[in-house]
Design a protein around this motif. Sequence first.
Motif, PDB file in Angstrom:
ATOM      1  N   GLY A   1     -21.486 -19.475 -15.321  1.00  0.00           N
ATOM      2  CA  GLY A   1     -20.231 -20.072 -15.730  1.00  0.00           C
ATOM      3  C   GLY A   1     -19.027 -19.157 -15.630  1.00  0.00           C
ATOM      4  N   ILE A   2     -19.225 -17.942 -15.099  1.00  0.00           N
ATOM      5  CA  ILE A   2     -18.144 -16.966 -14.937  1.00  0.00           C
ATOM      6  C   ILE A   2     -17.835 -16.792 -13.449  1.00  0.00           C
ATOM      7  CG2 ILE A   2     -17.419 -14.582 -15.337  1.00  0.00           C
ATOM      8  CD1 ILE A   2     -19.416 -14.487 -17.644  1.00  0.00           C
ATOM      9  N   THR A   3     -16.563 -16.744 -13.110  1.00  0.00           N
ATOM     10  CA  THR A   3     -16.175 -16.449 -11.736  1.00  0.00           C
ATOM     11  C   THR A   3     -16.328 -14.952 -11.513  1.00  0.00           C
ATOM     12  OG1 THR A   3     -14.597 -18.272 -11.682  1.00  0.00           O
ATOM     13  CG2 THR A   3     -14.313 -16.529 -10.046  1.00  0.00           C
ATOM     14  N   VAL A   4     -17.217 -14.577 -10.595  1.00  0.00           N
ATOM     15  CA  VAL A   4     -17.562 -13.177 -10.351  1.00  0.00           C
ATOM     16  C   VAL A   4     -17.259 -12.815  -8.905  1.00  0.00           C
ATOM     17  CG1 VAL A   4     -19.447 -11.483 -10.307  1.00  0.00           C
ATOM     18  CG2 VAL A   4     -19.375 -13.217 -12.115  1.00  0.00           C
ATOM     19  N   GLY A   5     -16.713 -11.613  -8.701  1.00  0.00           N
ATOM     20  CA  GLY A   5     -16.450 -11.161  -7.343  1.00  0.00           C
ATOM     21  C   GLY A   5     -16.357  -9.652  -7.245  1.00  0.00           C
ATOM     22  N   ILE A   6     -16.629  -9.133  -6.054  1.00  0.00           N
ATOM     23  CA  ILE A   6     -16.553  -7.692  -5.789  1.00  0.00           C
ATOM     24  C   ILE A   6     -15.712  -7.462  -4.541  1.00  0.00           C
ATOM     25  CG2 ILE A   6     -17.824  -5.550  -5.392  1.00  0.00           C
ATOM     26  CD1 ILE A   6     -20.328  -6.952  -6.466  1.00  0.00           C
ATOM     27  N   PHE A   7     -14.734  -6.590  -4.664  1.00  0.00           N
ATOM     28  CA  PHE A   7     -13.928  -6.172  -3.507  1.00  0.00           C
ATOM     29  C   PHE A   7     -14.148  -4.676  -3.311  1.00  0.00           C
ATOM     30  CE2 PHE A   7     -10.409  -4.992  -0.888  1.00  0.00           C
ATOM     31  CZ  PHE A   7     -10.031  -6.133  -0.195  1.00  0.00           C
ATOM     32  N   ILE A   8     -14.531  -4.299  -2.082  1.00  0.00           N
ATOM     33  CA  ILE A   8     -14.766  -2.883  -1.770  1.00  0.00           C
ATOM     34  C   ILE A   8     -13.631  -2.396  -0.877  1.00  0.00           C
ATOM     35  CG2 ILE A   8     -16.381  -1.182  -0.873  1.00  0.00           C
ATOM     36  CD1 ILE A   8     -18.616  -3.191  -1.215  1.00  0.00           C
ATOM     37  N   MET A   9     -12.841  -1.492  -1.413  1.00  0.00           N
ATOM     38  CA  MET A   9     -11.714  -0.975  -0.622  1.00  0.00           C
ATOM     39  C   MET A   9     -12.205   0.024   0.426  1.00  0.00           C
ATOM     40  SD  MET A   9      -8.660  -0.663  -3.471  1.00  0.00           S
ATOM     41  CE  MET A   9      -9.562   0.265  -4.719  1.00  0.00           C
ATOM     42  N   PRO A  10     -11.595   0.016   1.625  1.00  0.00           N
ATOM     43  CA  PRO A  10     -10.303  -0.632   1.908  1.00  0.00           C
ATOM     44  C   PRO A  10     -10.367  -2.108   2.316  1.00  0.00           C
ATOM     45  CG  PRO A  10     -10.961   0.703   3.777  1.00  0.00           C
ATOM     46  CD  PRO A  10     -11.993   0.949   2.698  1.00  0.00           C
ATOM     47  N   ASP A  11     -11.475  -2.564   2.943  1.00  0.00           N
ATOM     48  CA  ASP A  11     -11.443  -3.920   3.513  1.00  0.00           C
ATOM     49  C   ASP A  11     -12.793  -4.630   3.496  1.00  0.00           C
ATOM     50  OD1 ASP A  11     -12.866  -2.534   5.420  1.00  0.00           O
ATOM     51  OD2 ASP A  11     -11.309  -2.615   6.960  1.00  0.00           O
ATOM     52  N   ASN A  12     -13.717  -4.164   2.653  1.00  0.00           N
ATOM     53  CA  ASN A  12     -15.052  -4.762   2.521  1.00  0.00           C
ATOM     54  C   ASN A  12     -15.960  -4.535   3.726  1.00  0.00           C
ATOM     55  OD1 ASN A  12     -14.858  -6.209  -0.123  1.00  0.00           O
ATOM     56  ND2 ASN A  12     -13.203  -7.269   0.946  1.00  0.00           N
ATOM     57  N   SER A  13     -15.489  -3.787   4.702  1.00  0.00           N
ATOM     58  CA  SER A  13     -16.335  -3.561   5.882  1.00  0.00           C
ATOM     59  C   SER A  13     -16.273  -2.131   6.412  1.00  0.00           C
ATOM     60  CB  SER A  13     -15.952  -4.528   7.005  1.00  0.00           C
ATOM     61  OG  SER A  13     -14.608  -4.340   7.389  1.00  0.00           O
ATOM     62  N   SER A  14     -15.312  -1.332   5.929  1.00  0.00           N
ATOM     63  CA  SER A  14     -15.127   0.022   6.448  1.00  0.00           C
ATOM     64  C   SER A  14     -15.325   1.054   5.351  1.00  0.00           C
ATOM     65  CB  SER A  14     -13.711   0.186   7.023  1.00  0.00           C
ATOM     66  OG  SER A  14     -13.420  -0.813   7.963  1.00  0.00           O
ATOM     67  N   ASN A  15     -15.683   2.270   5.758  1.00  0.00           N
ATOM     68  CA  ASN A  15     -15.699   3.383   4.816  1.00  0.00           C
ATOM     69  C   ASN A  15     -14.260   3.685   4.410  1.00  0.00           C
ATOM     70  OD1 ASN A  15     -18.413   3.505   5.377  1.00  0.00           O
ATOM     71  ND2 ASN A  15     -18.269   5.304   6.700  1.00  0.00           N
ATOM     72  N   GLY A  16     -14.086   4.227   3.219  1.00  0.00           N
ATOM     73  CA  GLY A  16     -12.737   4.570   2.784  1.00  0.00           C
ATOM     74  C   GLY A  16     -12.526   4.259   1.320  1.00  0.00           C
ATOM     75  N   SER A  17     -11.243   4.097   0.953  1.00  0.00           N
ATOM     76  CA  SER A  17     -10.913   4.000  -0.462  1.00  0.00           C
ATOM     77  C   SER A  17      -9.536   3.359  -0.635  1.00  0.00           C
ATOM     78  CB  SER A  17     -10.903   5.405  -1.076  1.00  0.00           C
ATOM     79  OG  SER A  17      -9.959   6.225  -0.383  1.00  0.00           O
ATOM     80  N   LEU A  18      -9.099   3.336  -1.878  1.00  0.00           N
ATOM     81  CA  LEU A  18      -7.738   2.877  -2.175  1.00  0.00           C
ATOM     82  C   LEU A  18      -6.729   3.668  -1.360  1.00  0.00           C
ATOM     83  CD1 LEU A  18      -5.519   1.471  -3.895  1.00  0.00           C
ATOM     84  CD2 LEU A  18      -5.839   3.309  -5.563  1.00  0.00           C
ATOM     85  N   GLU A  19      -6.946   4.975  -1.279  1.00  0.00           N
ATOM     86  CA  GLU A  19      -6.002   5.834  -0.555  1.00  0.00           C
ATOM     87  C   GLU A  19      -5.897   5.435   0.912  1.00  0.00           C
ATOM     88  OE1 GLU A  19      -7.226   8.049  -4.203  1.00  0.00           O
ATOM     89  OE2 GLU A  19      -8.249   6.819  -2.714  1.00  0.00           O
ATOM     90  N   THR A  20      -7.017   5.050   1.521  1.00  0.00           N
ATOM     91  CA  THR A  20      -7.020   4.600   2.913  1.00  0.00           C
ATOM     92  C   THR A  20      -6.110   3.395   3.080  1.00  0.00           C
ATOM     93  OG1 THR A  20      -9.329   5.325   3.087  1.00  0.00           O
ATOM     94  CG2 THR A  20      -8.498   3.887   4.825  1.00  0.00           C
ATOM     95  N   LEU A  21      -6.188   2.483   2.120  1.00  0.00           N
ATOM     96  CA  LEU A  21      -5.382   1.267   2.165  1.00  0.00           C
ATOM     97  C   LEU A  21      -3.905   1.580   1.945  1.00  0.00           C
ATOM     98  CD1 LEU A  21      -5.919  -1.774   2.488  1.00  0.00           C
ATOM     99  CD2 LEU A  21      -6.134  -1.914  -0.004  1.00  0.00           C
ATOM    100  N   VAL A  22      -3.618   2.381   0.936  1.00  0.00           N
ATOM    101  CA  VAL A  22      -2.232   2.682   0.582  1.00  0.00           C
ATOM    102  C   VAL A  22      -1.511   3.413   1.712  1.00  0.00           C
ATOM    103  CG1 VAL A  22      -0.758   3.989  -0.996  1.00  0.00           C
ATOM    104  CG2 VAL A  22      -2.660   2.656  -1.898  1.00  0.00           C
TER     105      VAL A  22
END
Length: 202
Positions: free
Chosen positions: A103-124
């Motif tokens: 009954g809970i909306t659940v989700g996972i986002f993996i930075m930078p784009d759910n398919s590449s190695n990296g992090s928040l910093e990569t995105l920013v």
Amino acid sequence: MVKHKRIYHGDIIIVEGKTDAAFLKGFTAKNIIEIGGYDNLKFELQSITNQPENLENINSLLVIVDADDDINIRKLDLIQIFDDNGLKLPDNYQFGTKVSIKGITVGIFIMPDNSSNGSLETLVLQSVKSTQLLPCIDGAIACRNQSTKPFNQKTTTNQIDKTKLELYISMLLADYEFNHRDIIDNEIDFNDTCFANLKSFI
């Protein structure tokens, strides 16, 4: 490790650290919980699922973490952590999407784009406004590698991205009277298309 009893309710976004929380505040007014590092995620989820009142009061539970140096290992680990805490994701779960569990909306986002190695910093780094500083930063990285103290051969691209963003912010500190929040608000383009998938997820 999460040692306290916390009451959760409404819409929750769990992130690894303070930097992630500060950044995401540019996108949403939802309740953001920073857990002091990825290794604490399993304890945070335990704290949530071990208290029945939480499952009754939470509308959505979103987790946003870095891929770091191996996106595939991160995906497998996240699936296991959720499974261990009674939040089994569908076998065909697509990261960056949301599903209903108990009954809970659940989700996972993996930075930078759910398919590449990296992090928040990569995105920013893709969204900085003072792009004229980027060649200077690349030059500093190159200079380090040509010096008598180059980066360790084990240094990853992800770690280099983190260093680049730190250099970018350092170059702007004096301009903003050493106020990191002002730098984030003024020197990152939150409307950049690189954030489209993250915005949609949130």
